[in-house]
Design an enzyme around this catalytic site. Structure first.
Site, PDB file in Angstrom:
ATOM      1  N   ALA A   1      26.951  -7.112  17.977  1.00 36.74           N
ATOM      2  CA  ALA A   1      27.805  -7.161  16.793  1.00 36.74           C
ATOM      3  C   ALA A   1      26.888  -7.342  15.598  1.00 36.74           C
ATOM      4  O   ALA A   1      25.776  -7.857  15.728  1.00 36.74           O
ATOM      5  CB  ALA A   1      28.777  -8.318  16.914  1.00 36.74           C
TER       6      ALA A   1
ATOM      7  N   GLY B   1      27.670  -7.679  21.898  1.00 32.41           N
ATOM      8  CA  GLY B   1      28.811  -6.768  21.790  1.00 32.41           C
ATOM      9  C   GLY B   1      28.509  -5.362  22.303  1.00 32.41           C
ATOM     10  O   GLY B   1      29.410  -4.650  22.734  1.00 32.41           O
TER      11      GLY B   1
ATOM     12  N   GLU C   1      28.881  -5.548  25.951  1.00 29.40           N
ATOM     13  CA  GLU C   1      30.326  -5.688  26.192  1.00 29.40           C
ATOM     14  C   GLU C   1      31.022  -4.335  26.078  1.00 29.40           C
ATOM     15  O   GLU C   1      31.931  -4.024  26.849  1.00 29.40           O
ATOM     16  CB  GLU C   1      30.927  -6.692  25.200  1.00 29.40           C
ATOM     17  CG  GLU C   1      30.436  -8.112  25.472  1.00 29.40           C
ATOM     18  CD  GLU C   1      30.997  -9.126  24.491  1.00 29.40           C
ATOM     19  OE1 GLU C   1      30.700  -9.007  23.286  1.00 29.40           O
ATOM     20  OE2 GLU C   1      31.744 -10.018  24.924  1.00 29.40           O
TER      21      GLU C   1
ATOM     22  N   GLU D   1      24.254 -14.139  23.118  1.00 28.13           N
ATOM     23  CA  GLU D   1      25.092 -14.915  22.198  1.00 28.13           C
ATOM     24  C   GLU D   1      24.737 -16.389  22.150  1.00 28.13           C
ATOM     25  O   GLU D   1      24.769 -17.014  21.083  1.00 28.13           O
ATOM     26  CB  GLU D   1      26.580 -14.774  22.576  1.00 28.13           C
ATOM     27  CG  GLU D   1      27.203 -13.443  22.204  1.00 28.13           C
ATOM     28  CD  GLU D   1      26.969 -12.342  23.217  1.00 28.13           C
ATOM     29  OE1 GLU D   1      26.160 -12.548  24.152  1.00 28.13           O
ATOM     30  OE2 GLU D   1      27.592 -11.283  23.074  1.00 28.13           O
TER      31      GLU D   1
HETATM   32  N1  DAK Z   1      23.091  -6.986  13.547  1.00 27.90           N
HETATM   33  C1  DAK Z   1      22.631  -6.556  12.360  1.00 27.90           C
HETATM   34  N2  DAK Z   1      21.475  -5.906  12.202  1.00 27.90           N
HETATM   35  C2  DAK Z   1      20.740  -5.676  13.297  1.00 27.90           C
HETATM   36  C3  DAK Z   1      21.162  -6.105  14.577  1.00 27.90           C
HETATM   37  C4  DAK Z   1      22.400  -6.798  14.685  1.00 27.90           C
HETATM   38  N3  DAK Z   1      22.885  -7.210  15.845  1.00 27.90           N
HETATM   39  N4  DAK Z   1      20.206  -5.756  15.467  1.00 27.90           N
HETATM   40  C5  DAK Z   1      19.256  -5.119  14.781  1.00 27.90           C
HETATM   41  N5  DAK Z   1      19.576  -5.058  13.469  1.00 27.90           N
HETATM   42  C6  DAK Z   1      18.791  -4.472  12.390  1.00 27.90           C
HETATM   43  C7  DAK Z   1      17.600  -5.332  12.052  1.00 27.90           C
HETATM   44  O1  DAK Z   1      17.991  -6.375  11.196  1.00 27.90           O
HETATM   45  C8  DAK Z   1      16.680  -4.339  11.375  1.00 27.90           C
HETATM   46  O2  DAK Z   1      17.150  -4.115  10.054  1.00 27.90           O
HETATM   47  P1  DAK Z   1      16.103  -4.011   8.823  1.00 27.90           P
HETATM   48  O3  DAK Z   1      15.316  -5.279   8.851  1.00 27.90           O
HETATM   49  O4  DAK Z   1      15.288  -2.792   9.154  1.00 27.90           O
HETATM   50  O5  DAK Z   1      17.002  -3.843   7.642  1.00 27.90           O
HETATM   51  C9  DAK Z   1      16.952  -3.053  12.153  1.00 27.90           C
HETATM   52  O6  DAK Z   1      18.192  -3.239  12.802  1.00 27.90           O
HETATM   53  C10 DAK Z   1      15.878  -2.777  13.205  1.00 27.90           C
HETATM   54  O7  DAK Z   1      15.746  -3.929  14.035  1.00 27.90           O
HETATM   55  P2  DAK Z   1      14.350  -4.692  14.310  1.00 27.90           P
HETATM   56  O8  DAK Z   1      13.392  -4.442  13.206  1.00 27.90           O
HETATM   57  O9  DAK Z   1      14.684  -6.093  14.655  1.00 27.90           O
HETATM   58  O10 DAK Z   1      13.847  -3.903  15.604  1.00 27.90           O
HETATM   59  P3  DAK Z   1      12.890  -4.469  16.762  1.00 27.90           P
HETATM   60  O11 DAK Z   1      12.506  -3.295  17.564  1.00 27.90           O
HETATM   61  O12 DAK Z   1      11.828  -5.332  16.190  1.00 27.90           O
HETATM   62  O13 DAK Z   1      13.826  -5.413  17.647  1.00 27.90           O
HETATM   63  C11 DAK Z   1      15.859  -6.064  18.803  1.00 27.90           C
HETATM   64  C12 DAK Z   1      14.915  -4.895  18.351  1.00 27.90           C
HETATM   65  C13 DAK Z   1      17.096  -5.415  19.418  1.00 27.90           C
HETATM   66  C14 DAK Z   1      15.161  -6.901  19.841  1.00 27.90           C
HETATM   67  C15 DAK Z   1      16.212  -6.920  17.558  1.00 27.90           C
HETATM   68  O14 DAK Z   1      16.677  -6.051  16.523  1.00 27.90           O
HETATM   69  C16 DAK Z   1      17.245  -7.946  17.833  1.00 27.90           C
HETATM   70  O15 DAK Z   1      16.972  -8.997  18.432  1.00 27.90           O
HETATM   71  N6  DAK Z   1      18.490  -7.698  17.361  1.00 27.90           N
HETATM   72  C17 DAK Z   1      19.559  -8.629  17.463  1.00 27.90           C
HETATM   73  C18 DAK Z   1      20.087  -8.673  18.891  1.00 27.90           C
HETATM   74  C19 DAK Z   1      21.223  -9.653  18.963  1.00 27.90           C
HETATM   75  O16 DAK Z   1      21.026 -10.866  19.015  1.00 27.90           O
HETATM   76  N7  DAK Z   1      22.421  -9.126  18.818  1.00 27.90           N
HETATM   77  C20 DAK Z   1      23.621  -9.909  18.621  1.00 27.90           C
HETATM   78  C21 DAK Z   1      24.096 -10.415  19.955  1.00 27.90           C
HETATM   79  S1  DAK Z   1      25.456 -11.460  19.742  1.00 27.90           S
HETATM   80  C22 DAK Z   1      32.647 -11.570  17.755  1.00 27.90           C
HETATM   81  C23 DAK Z   1      32.704 -11.017  18.992  1.00 27.90           C
HETATM   82  C24 DAK Z   1      31.540 -10.698  19.634  1.00 27.90           C
HETATM   83  C25 DAK Z   1      30.345 -10.986  19.028  1.00 27.90           C
HETATM   84  C26 DAK Z   1      30.321 -11.558  17.773  1.00 27.90           C
HETATM   85  C27 DAK Z   1      31.465 -11.882  17.119  1.00 27.90           C
HETATM   86  N8  DAK Z   1      33.850 -11.900  17.054  1.00 27.90           N
HETATM   87  C28 DAK Z   1      35.077 -11.656  17.728  1.00 27.90           C
HETATM   88  C29 DAK Z   1      33.841 -12.393  15.780  1.00 27.90           C
HETATM   89  C30 DAK Z   1      29.146 -10.599  19.661  1.00 27.90           C
HETATM   90  C31 DAK Z   1      27.993 -11.125  19.309  1.00 27.90           C
HETATM   91  C32 DAK Z   1      26.772 -10.458  19.632  1.00 27.90           C
HETATM   92  O17 DAK Z   1      26.717  -9.262  19.824  1.00 27.90           O
END
Ligand code: DAK
Length: 259
Positions: free
Chosen positions: A69, A115, A118, A138
């Site tokens: 997400a 997400g 998911e 998460e």
């Molecule tokens: N959200 C926003 N931007 C993201 C993103 C994300 N989840 N994942 C990556 N990006 C963006 C990065 O910020 C970066 O943007 P700029 O800095 O270039 O502007 C761009 O994508 C490229 O990413 P990286 O530079 O970080 O690329 P790397 O190869 O270095 O790393 C990575 C790749 C996938 C390991 C890293 O990007 C990363 O750790 N991303 C976040 C992964 C993560 O934690 N995802 C969220 C999981 S929690 C909800 C229901 C469900 C959920 C939430 C709320 N509600 C009902 C309200 C679910 C939650 C989740 O999904």
């Protein structure tokens, strides 16, 4: 051939197979509200479209299916918003895919995190490219999976492995995912779409009505948290049955039951 364009989504239909491609590669296809809404619209459209028999869901590029997400969007939510968004997401998209009237194949072309995993798990089957990485991180952000992940992961890989993945917030590689049963198959990145089309064609050979019924029946016990209630009810029902009476009687009389 037919194609439709949304702002973060491309839809392409050919030979009864629809390919839905998430297209926000700069943010690694992170799911924002707009994408969730567009996906909802696409799924509704595809469900009604009798010409389409199978849907392949994938991400643009070789790096990411969906990196979760959009963190920038949900970081400021309060409790009420969080709950409302989770419920809306479940109903409008994740359950909508899982209860679709036709098979969905997730073609996981890179990161499928939070997400994103998911979303892949809401699909009926999954194929991953060899470079894919999957996880539910998460708990590293202080939240829990909110789009069905806690339930669908335990159904797919079992409670022990699912809890380890959720507690550690670590990613697993595609080989581990295949060993766990999280994905049905892995292949080289450049073969991903071809393998997905191959699987889709193997589904199209069979009855679409039967497949729709299979989805309904399989989901009737897996969805809505009815499993334990249903077990209690069904367990109780056995006690009025002739076969239960015969089975226990036979045990006590030290003979084989006559069912
Ligand atoms: N959200 C926003 N931007 C993201 C993103 C994300 N989840 N994942 C990556 N990006 C963006 C990065 O910020 C970066 O943007 P700029 O800095 O270039 O502007 C761009 O994508 C490229 O990413 P990286 O530079 O970080 O690329 P790397 O190869 O270095 O790393 C990575 C790749 C996938 C390991 C890293 O990007 C990363 O750790 N991303 C976040 C992964 C993560 O934690 N995802 C969220 C999981 S929690 C909800 C229901 C469900 C959920 C939430 C709320 N509600 C009902 C309200 C679910 C939650 C989740 O999904």
């Amino acid at each position: 051939n037919k194609s439709m364009k949304f702002s973060h989504l491309n839809l392409f239909i050919q030979d009864r197979i629809a390919t839905l491609k998430l297209n926000r590669p700069k943010a690694l296809n992170a799911l924002n509200k707009e994408m969730i809404m567009e996906l909802h619209q696409a799924v509704e459209f595809l469900d009604e479209n009798d010409e389409v028999r199978v849907v392949i869901l994938t991400g643009e590029g070789e790096k990411s299916f969906v990196a979760g997400a959009d963190i920038t969007e949900f970081k400021d939510f309060n409790k009420k918003e969080g709950r409302a968004l989770s419920a809306t997401g479940h109903i409008s998209l994740f359950n909508r895919i899982s209860n679709a009237s036709k098979p969905y194949i997730a073609a996981i072309n890179g990161f499928a995190l939070g997400g994103g995993l998911e979303l892949a798990m809401a699909c009926h089957v999954r194929i991953a490219s060899a470079n894919a990485k999957m996880g539910l991180p998460e708990s590293s952000l202080g939240v829990i999976p909110g789009y069905g992940g806690t339930q669908r992961l335990i159904q797919l890989i079992g409670k022990g492995r699912a809890l380890e993945m959720m507690f550690s917030a670590k990613m697993i590689d595609s080989e581990t995912a295949e060993k766990y049963g999280l994905v049905n198959k892995i292949c080289d990145p450049e073969a991903l779409i071809m393998e997905s089309l191959k699987m889709a064609n193997s589904f199209i050979k069979n009855s679409g009505d039967a497949q729709a019924a299979i989805i309904r029946v399989v989901n009737s016990t897996l969805e809505g948290g009815q499993g334990f209630d249903s077990e209690i009810k069904e367990f109780g029902e056995r006690f009025g049955s002739a076969e239960f009476a015969e089975g226990t009687k036979a045990f006590i009389e030290k003979r084989k039951p006559n069912f």
